[in-house]
Write an enzyme that holds these catalytic residues in place. Structure first.
Site, PDB file in Angstrom:
ATOM      1  N   ASP A 252      19.648  12.688  33.994  1.00 36.95           N
ATOM      2  CA  ASP A 252      20.018  12.877  32.600  1.00 36.95           C
ATOM      3  C   ASP A 252      19.991  11.524  31.893  1.00 36.95           C
ATOM      4  O   ASP A 252      19.527  10.529  32.461  1.00 36.95           O
ATOM      5  CB  ASP A 252      21.369  13.570  32.480  1.00 36.95           C
ATOM      6  CG  ASP A 252      22.531  12.693  32.923  1.00 36.95           C
ATOM      7  OD1 ASP A 252      22.292  11.586  33.463  1.00 36.95           O
ATOM      8  OD2 ASP A 252      23.699  13.109  32.736  1.00 36.95           O
TER       9      ASP A 252
ATOM     10  N   LYS B  60      15.694  19.031  35.676  1.00 34.80           N
ATOM     11  CA  LYS B  60      17.067  18.530  35.675  1.00 34.80           C
ATOM     12  C   LYS B  60      18.053  19.678  35.886  1.00 34.80           C
ATOM     13  O   LYS B  60      18.935  19.596  36.752  1.00 34.80           O
ATOM     14  CB  LYS B  60      17.376  17.823  34.355  1.00 34.80           C
ATOM     15  CG  LYS B  60      18.764  17.179  34.327  1.00 34.80           C
ATOM     16  CD  LYS B  60      19.188  16.786  32.934  1.00 34.80           C
ATOM     17  CE  LYS B  60      19.801  17.962  32.205  1.00 34.80           C
ATOM     18  NZ  LYS B  60      20.451  17.591  30.937  1.00 34.80           N
TER      19      LYS B  60
END
Length: 328
Positions: A213, A195
């Site tokens: 997320d 991420k």
């Protein structure tokens, strides 16, 4: 622009008059809603919102759409997903990363700090951090206790300090003090996962990437694009729906929408500009007036998360750390 009411939505099917045989009842002829698409899912005839103000005015009439008993095909889902992306682009033409940064190193550090806290709190903390440690070399040589004190407002400051010193040391020793521009290299840095790497690649290097997320994962599951929970599996399934060129901006739009409208516990369904495309409509507040009170940041007339937002951002800059409540 306020959405137009669609009187055809919710319209009852018509029946033709036929002579019934004795003891038999006539069956009404079913009719598809006027705004139904060939795949069986129907869309509202509302005008897409193009600004935060018009997004607020999306009413429940625009959100009501006929439910199809027929399961949605893969092709229909992909078409609906891409339409949602297009309409979100109209609603959030100014979507952007909500972390303040001036170079790849600052973005990398800010993204690591953003774990388990808000981008706002990170942005309020990093001015002092980068004033004291402007380069990887400076941060690698930091006294842990002093670094911890600077980043304390972001929470989990001891673990984050270890990650920052570790990644800064790796940048100094292995990459000549420069942030690498590949996923393969970035994920070898302490505290950096996929991420974080995709955030840096997409926004500091222009390399497309999906930022999975909590907001992204929640919305793509609500929209029935995937039922996966694992972030890497979510990333793979969403990547298969959209062209690579859309990945970075798609991430920004979804995260913007998740923070402003489609909240975790109480989504503002009645004020949502894409409610007519959402299979989960009704999970949150459907009354337009009540839903508008749930909108956040620029959508609700409040400051955003960045102290230094882009020039085209229509909201107010966030206040610095330590600003009294109510002060701007």
């Amino acid at each position: 622009m306020s959405p137009k009411q669609n009187s055809a939505v919710g319209e009852q099917p018509s029946a033709k008059s036929n002579k019934a045989a004795k003891g038999a009842s006539a069956k009404p002829a079913s009719r598809k809603p006027a705004d139904a698409e060939p795949n069986g899912s129907a869309t509202s005839a509302t005008t897409p919102a193009t600004t935060p103000a018009s997004a607020k005015s999306a009413g429940s009439a625009a959100a009501r759409r006929p439910k199809s008993a027929k399961p949605e095909s893969r092709l229909a889902m992909v078409r609906r997903a891409r339409r949602i992306n297009r309409e979100l682009a109209d609603v959030y033409p100014y979507a952007h990363p909500e972390l303040d940064f001036r170079d790849p190193f600052e973005l990398l550090v800010a993204t690591v700090l953003s774990a388990q806290t808000t981008d706002l709190r990170v942005n309020q903390t990093t001015p002092a951090l980068f004033a004291k440690y402007p380069t990887p070399e400076d941060m690698a040589a930091a006294v842990p206790e002093e670094l911890e004190e600077v980043i304390r407002p972001t929470g989990f400051f001891r673990a984050k300090a270890r990650s920052l010193i570790g990644l800064s040391t790796a940048l100094r020793d292995r990459y000549d003090g420069e942030v690498p521009g590949t996923l393969k290299d970035l994920v070898t840095l302490p505290g950096v996962g996929r991420k974080t790497a995709n955030v840096v690649l997409g926004n500091a290097f222009g390399v497309p990437g999906l930022t999975v997320d909590t907001h992204f994962g929640r919305l793509v599951r609500r929209w029935k694009w995937t039922d996966q929970e694992d972030p890497e599996k979510v990333e793979a399934e969403i990547a298969a729906i959209f062209p690579k060129s859309e990945w970075t901006m798609l991430s920004h739009r979804i995260i913007f929408h998740g923070r402003r409208v489609c909240h975790s516990r109480k989504p503002a369904c009645g004020a949502c500009p894409i409610a007519h495309l959402c299979p989960s409509y009704g999970e949150g507040e459907t009354d337009p007036e009540k839903a508008r009170k749930l909108l956040k940041y620029e959508m609700g007339g409040y400051p955003g998360q960045r102290l230094s937002p882009p020039p085209d951002y229509p909201g107010k800059p966030a206040p610095p750390l330590g600003t009294p409540a109510g002060a701007e």
